[in-house]
Design a protein around this motif. Structure first.
Motif, PDB file in Angstrom:
ATOM      1  N   GLN A  78      10.278 -14.981  20.949  1.00  0.00           N
ATOM      2  CA  GLN A  78       9.152 -15.145  20.024  1.00  0.00           C
ATOM      3  C   GLN A  78       7.796 -15.033  20.716  1.00  0.00           C
ATOM      4  OE1 GLN A  78      11.162 -18.796  18.122  1.00  0.00           O
ATOM      5  NE2 GLN A  78       9.970 -17.950  16.466  1.00  0.00           N
ATOM      6  N   ILE A  79       7.748 -15.237  22.042  1.00  0.00           N
ATOM      7  CA  ILE A  79       6.426 -15.241  22.700  1.00  0.00           C
ATOM      8  C   ILE A  79       6.315 -14.301  23.890  1.00  0.00           C
ATOM      9  CG2 ILE A  79       5.981 -17.654  22.027  1.00  0.00           C
ATOM     10  CD1 ILE A  79       6.366 -18.419  25.010  1.00  0.00           C
ATOM     11  N   GLU A  80       7.442 -13.962  24.567  1.00  0.00           N
ATOM     12  CA  GLU A  80       7.325 -13.302  25.875  1.00  0.00           C
ATOM     13  C   GLU A  80       6.809 -11.868  25.814  1.00  0.00           C
ATOM     14  OE1 GLU A  80      10.905 -15.676  28.306  1.00  0.00           O
ATOM     15  OE2 GLU A  80      11.082 -13.534  27.870  1.00  0.00           O
ATOM     16  N   GLY A  81       7.306 -11.055  24.878  1.00  0.00           N
ATOM     17  CA  GLY A  81       7.023  -9.628  24.945  1.00  0.00           C
ATOM     18  C   GLY A  81       7.720  -9.037  26.169  1.00  0.00           C
ATOM     19  N   SER A 116       8.076  -6.339  15.849  1.00  0.00           N
ATOM     20  CA  SER A 116       9.155  -6.732  16.770  1.00  0.00           C
ATOM     21  C   SER A 116       8.562  -7.656  17.830  1.00  0.00           C
ATOM     22  CB  SER A 116       9.729  -5.482  17.453  1.00  0.00           C
ATOM     23  OG  SER A 116       8.810  -5.018  18.450  1.00  0.00           O
ATOM     24  N   GLY A 117       9.402  -8.091  18.739  1.00  0.00           N
ATOM     25  CA  GLY A 117       8.942  -8.944  19.844  1.00  0.00           C
ATOM     26  C   GLY A 117       8.556  -8.140  21.063  1.00  0.00           C
ATOM     27  N   ASP A 118       8.332  -6.831  20.904  1.00  0.00           N
ATOM     28  CA  ASP A 118       8.025  -5.990  22.074  1.00  0.00           C
ATOM     29  C   ASP A 118       6.825  -6.517  22.860  1.00  0.00           C
ATOM     30  OD1 ASP A 118       8.943  -2.651  20.822  1.00  0.00           O
ATOM     31  OD2 ASP A 118      10.117  -4.370  21.583  1.00  0.00           O
ATOM     32  N   VAL A 119       5.791  -7.003  22.143  1.00  0.00           N
ATOM     33  CA  VAL A 119       4.601  -7.551  22.812  1.00  0.00           C
ATOM     34  C   VAL A 119       4.489  -9.047  22.543  1.00  0.00           C
ATOM     35  CG1 VAL A 119       2.087  -7.470  23.020  1.00  0.00           C
ATOM     36  CG2 VAL A 119       3.392  -5.337  22.665  1.00  0.00           C
ATOM     37  N   TYR A 168       4.923 -13.146  28.924  1.00  0.00           N
ATOM     38  CA  TYR A 168       5.529 -12.765  30.209  1.00  0.00           C
ATOM     39  C   TYR A 168       4.435 -12.508  31.251  1.00  0.00           C
ATOM     40  CZ  TYR A 168       8.723 -10.494  33.496  1.00  0.00           C
ATOM     41  OH  TYR A 168       9.463 -10.181  34.612  1.00  0.00           O
ATOM     42  N   HIS A 169       3.290 -11.977  30.788  1.00  0.00           N
ATOM     43  CA  HIS A 169       2.182 -11.705  31.714  1.00  0.00           C
ATOM     44  C   HIS A 169       1.123 -12.809  31.697  1.00  0.00           C
ATOM     45  CE1 HIS A 169       3.748  -7.565  30.693  1.00  0.00           C
ATOM     46  NE2 HIS A 169       3.920  -7.636  32.000  1.00  0.00           N
ATOM     47  N   ARG A 170       1.068 -13.584  30.649  1.00  0.00           N
ATOM     48  CA  ARG A 170       0.016 -14.590  30.480  1.00  0.00           C
ATOM     49  C   ARG A 170       0.546 -16.015  30.692  1.00  0.00           C
ATOM     50  NH1 ARG A 170      -4.299 -12.172  27.420  1.00  0.00           N
ATOM     51  NH2 ARG A 170      -3.780  -9.975  27.099  1.00  0.00           N
ATOM     52  N   TRP A 171       1.674 -16.137  31.367  1.00  0.00           N
ATOM     53  CA  TRP A 171       2.334 -17.456  31.455  1.00  0.00           C
ATOM     54  C   TRP A 171       1.470 -18.499  32.128  1.00  0.00           C
ATOM     55  CZ3 TRP A 171       3.393 -19.527  36.291  1.00  0.00           C
ATOM     56  CH2 TRP A 171       3.300 -18.645  37.381  1.00  0.00           C
ATOM     57  N   GLU A 172       0.659 -18.098  33.116  1.00  0.00           N
ATOM     58  CA  GLU A 172      -0.177 -19.112  33.798  1.00  0.00           C
ATOM     59  C   GLU A 172      -1.253 -19.635  32.857  1.00  0.00           C
ATOM     60  OE1 GLU A 172      -0.892 -16.597  37.379  1.00  0.00           O
ATOM     61  OE2 GLU A 172      -0.560 -18.476  38.457  1.00  0.00           O
ATOM     62  N   GLU A 173      -1.905 -18.723  32.126  1.00  0.00           N
ATOM     63  CA  GLU A 173      -2.903 -19.111  31.118  1.00  0.00           C
ATOM     64  C   GLU A 173      -2.267 -20.036  30.080  1.00  0.00           C
ATOM     65  OE1 GLU A 173      -4.062 -15.634  28.908  1.00  0.00           O
ATOM     66  OE2 GLU A 173      -4.984 -16.800  27.289  1.00  0.00           O
ATOM     67  N   ASP A 174      -1.043 -19.705  29.696  1.00  0.00           N
ATOM     68  CA  ASP A 174      -0.373 -20.519  28.675  1.00  0.00           C
ATOM     69  C   ASP A 174       0.032 -21.888  29.208  1.00  0.00           C
ATOM     70  OD1 ASP A 174       1.132 -17.593  27.096  1.00  0.00           O
ATOM     71  OD2 ASP A 174      -0.775 -18.609  26.723  1.00  0.00           O
ATOM     72  N   LEU A 175       0.402 -21.957  30.468  1.00  0.00           N
ATOM     73  CA  LEU A 175       0.714 -23.280  31.037  1.00  0.00           C
ATOM     74  C   LEU A 175      -0.558 -24.126  31.113  1.00  0.00           C
ATOM     75  CD1 LEU A 175       3.322 -22.594  33.894  1.00  0.00           C
ATOM     76  CD2 LEU A 175       3.713 -23.402  31.568  1.00  0.00           C
ATOM     77  N   GLU A 176      -1.686 -23.493  31.426  1.00  0.00           N
ATOM     78  CA  GLU A 176      -2.962 -24.228  31.410  1.00  0.00           C
ATOM     79  C   GLU A 176      -3.252 -24.736  29.998  1.00  0.00           C
ATOM     80  OE1 GLU A 176      -3.539 -24.582  35.126  1.00  0.00           O
ATOM     81  OE2 GLU A 176      -5.163 -25.210  33.776  1.00  0.00           O
ATOM     82  N   GLU A 190      11.707 -19.053  37.410  1.00  0.00           N
ATOM     83  CA  GLU A 190      11.411 -19.952  38.539  1.00  0.00           C
ATOM     84  C   GLU A 190       9.896 -20.151  38.677  1.00  0.00           C
ATOM     85  OE1 GLU A 190      12.984 -18.812  42.465  1.00  0.00           O
ATOM     86  OE2 GLU A 190      13.476 -20.950  42.616  1.00  0.00           O
ATOM     87  N   ARG A 191       9.141 -19.057  38.514  1.00  0.00           N
ATOM     88  CA  ARG A 191       7.669 -19.177  38.549  1.00  0.00           C
ATOM     89  C   ARG A 191       7.200 -20.108  37.424  1.00  0.00           C
ATOM     90  NH1 ARG A 191       8.017 -13.573  39.285  1.00  0.00           N
ATOM     91  NH2 ARG A 191       7.491 -13.086  37.100  1.00  0.00           N
ATOM     92  N   LEU A 192       7.804 -19.907  36.255  1.00  0.00           N
ATOM     93  CA  LEU A 192       7.399 -20.688  35.071  1.00  0.00           C
ATOM     94  C   LEU A 192       7.692 -22.174  35.285  1.00  0.00           C
ATOM     95  CD1 LEU A 192       6.293 -20.026  32.181  1.00  0.00           C
ATOM     96  CD2 LEU A 192       8.678 -20.090  31.407  1.00  0.00           C
ATOM     97  N   VAL A 193       8.890 -22.487  35.732  1.00  0.00           N
ATOM     98  CA  VAL A 193       9.267 -23.892  35.948  1.00  0.00           C
ATOM     99  C   VAL A 193       8.406 -24.526  37.033  1.00  0.00           C
ATOM    100  CG1 VAL A 193      11.122 -25.355  36.858  1.00  0.00           C
ATOM    101  CG2 VAL A 193      11.614 -23.702  35.034  1.00  0.00           C
TER     102      VAL A 193
END
Ligand SMILES: N#[N+]C[C@@H]1[C@@H](O)[C@H](O)[C@@H](O)[C@@H]2O[C@H]12
Length: 442
Positions: free
Chosen positions: A23-26, A53-56, A61-69, A105-108
């Protein structure tokens, strides 16, 4: 409306937000990810209401650091996310894709660096397509492939992950997907659906055994979507219809998981469509679990004619679901009364509303009221002795809402899909005030 504060919840209570991989990664072809059944389903004309679709998706997947913030800024203690099986094991069996595990692993590690507890879901519907090519969850082998996928994830992430949930909403992954046909793979065959349900439960049990071996210090459980089910009238016909709906929707999964048996009333009604159950299956399925995740959105008002009733004095979300907060406490008290339970987490609760961006604000008062009233019911159930350890708002941010595409917004955070900007809605600000509040000295 009762105003709730952090004092209404136990000191140990965890507040979080939830999402899922598809639903979020793209990035559905990045770094070795294989195709999932949802990549296939979205390309079948008419399956997704807006043809998307979930293509984007949210390009997470590319914005994970921004999203963790972003998550950290909400003051929550935990983040519930899912791992995309096709990133980790592109064909669903055999070779593991190290780049896929690298991402999680980066995400966790990013969560841990920000003081967020990782709550991982192994399966939130994105089955590798090659497994569906040989029957998917209707094929018993998928249960065993799932356990080996669980092993690969747990061996890499270990006990950095505080909580492992095997499945998310097996009713959706089986009945909605193989019988009703609204979700991938979009089949309409009750016998296949019941076989899929059984193999999802079997896969859960097999994965629990593996996780107990690989990550003995982690909390292990699963997540069910459960409804509060009410007969439309006091007639015996409507009461019988409600009992059956409760059996087919709730007890068909609760009873195997918590009692090691299928509900006899519904089993009998299913006749020759019942699944093939091998002698040790139910013992495997009923593996002890450390928590039960409950996803609650609304109630069902059931009448003998099979029509879903819509009480005129209720309000409804953009999904057409009745806003019925009391159903959450009713459900929790019913679970406490009827089952020997592990601690519960409300792993999903939230609402879609037609959000409009006003400058850099979204004044989603209906969603604030929805969250406020449902959390008040959680607090009430806790006061009445139900062991609820946490609550995850669905969802962190607007995302791909399955067959509804991007037409339904569940997020606390608004996503402008044009430029991927994230904008906190009023509900995010409200939730931060609760989730981020200092735990009162008891
Ligand atoms: N529909 N709806 C919203 C929400 C969906 O977005 C989640 O992926 C599921 O776990 C569950 O169905 C609930």
């Amino acid at each position: 409306m009762t105003i709730i504060t952090r004092k209404d919840f136990p000191e140990y209570f965890t507040f979080g937000v939830a999402t899922s991989s598809y639903q979020i990664e793209g990035a559905t072809s990045a770094d070795g990810r294989g195709p999932s059944i949802w990549d296939t389903f979205c390309r079948e004309p008419g399956r997704i209401s807006d043809g998307s679709s979930g293509d984007v998706a949210c390009d997470h997947y590319h914005r994970w650091e921004e999203d963790l913030e972003l998550i950290s800024s909400l003051g929550v203690q935990a983040y519930r996310f899912s791992v995309a099986w096709p990133r980790v094991q592109p064909t669903g069996s055999g070779d593991i894709n190290p780049l896929g595990l690298d991402f999680y692993e980066r995400l966790v590690d990013g969560m841990l660096e920000r003081g967020l507890d990782p709550y991982l879901t192994l399966y939130h519907w994105d089955l590798p397509q090659p497994l569906q090519d040989v029957g998917g969850w209707a094929n018993r082998d998928t249960a065993y492939h799932f356990a080996e996928y669980a092993r690969a994830v747990a061996e890499r992430l270990g006990e950095r992950v505080k909580s492992y949930a095997t499945l998310n909403e097996p009713w959706c992954s089986s009945i909605l997907s193989y019988q009703i046909g609204e979700h991938a793979p979009g089949l309409r065959n009750r016998k296949l659906a019941l076989a899929a349900a059984h193999h999802l439960l079997l896969g859960h049990g097999e994965a629990v055994k593996v996780l107990r071996e690989v990550v003995p210090g982690a909390a292990i459980g699963t997540v069910l979507n459960l409804n509060a089910i009410t007969p439309a009238t006091s007639s015996e016909q409507d009461a019988a219809a409600a009992r059956f709906e409760d059996g087919a929707f709730n007890r068909w999964f609760l009873d195997p998981l918590l009692r090691g048996e299928y509900p006899a009333d519904v089993w009998e009604a299913y006749g020759d469509d019942v699944p093939q159950v091998q002698p040790d299956d139910l013992e495997t399925i009923r593996q002890p679990i450390d928590f039960l995740g409950v996803n609650y959105y609304s109630r069902s008002v059931v009448s003998a004619d099979g029509q879903q009733q819509r009480p005129s004095d209720s309000s409804y979300t953009d999904m057409g679901w009745e806003v019925y907060p009391q159903g959450l406490s009713d459900l929790l008290l019913r679970l406490k009364a009827d089952y020997t339970l592990p601690p519960i987490y409300i792993t999903e609760n939230g609402a879609a509303y037609k959000d409009t961006l006003e400058g850099s604000a979204v004044h989603d008062a209906e969603r604030v009221a929805y969250l406020q009233t449902h959390l008040a019911e959680v607090a009430s159930a806790v006061r009445q002795g139900v062991k609820v350890n946490g609550y995850f708002a669905w969802s962190l941010m607007d995302n791909f809402e399955w067959a509804h595409g991007y037409s339904k917004r569940f997020g606390l955070v608004y996503v402008d899909y044009g430029d991927q900007q994230r904008i906190l809605k009023d509900s995010a600000l409200w939730y931060r005030g609760l989730a981020g509040a200092k735990v009162p000295e008891l």
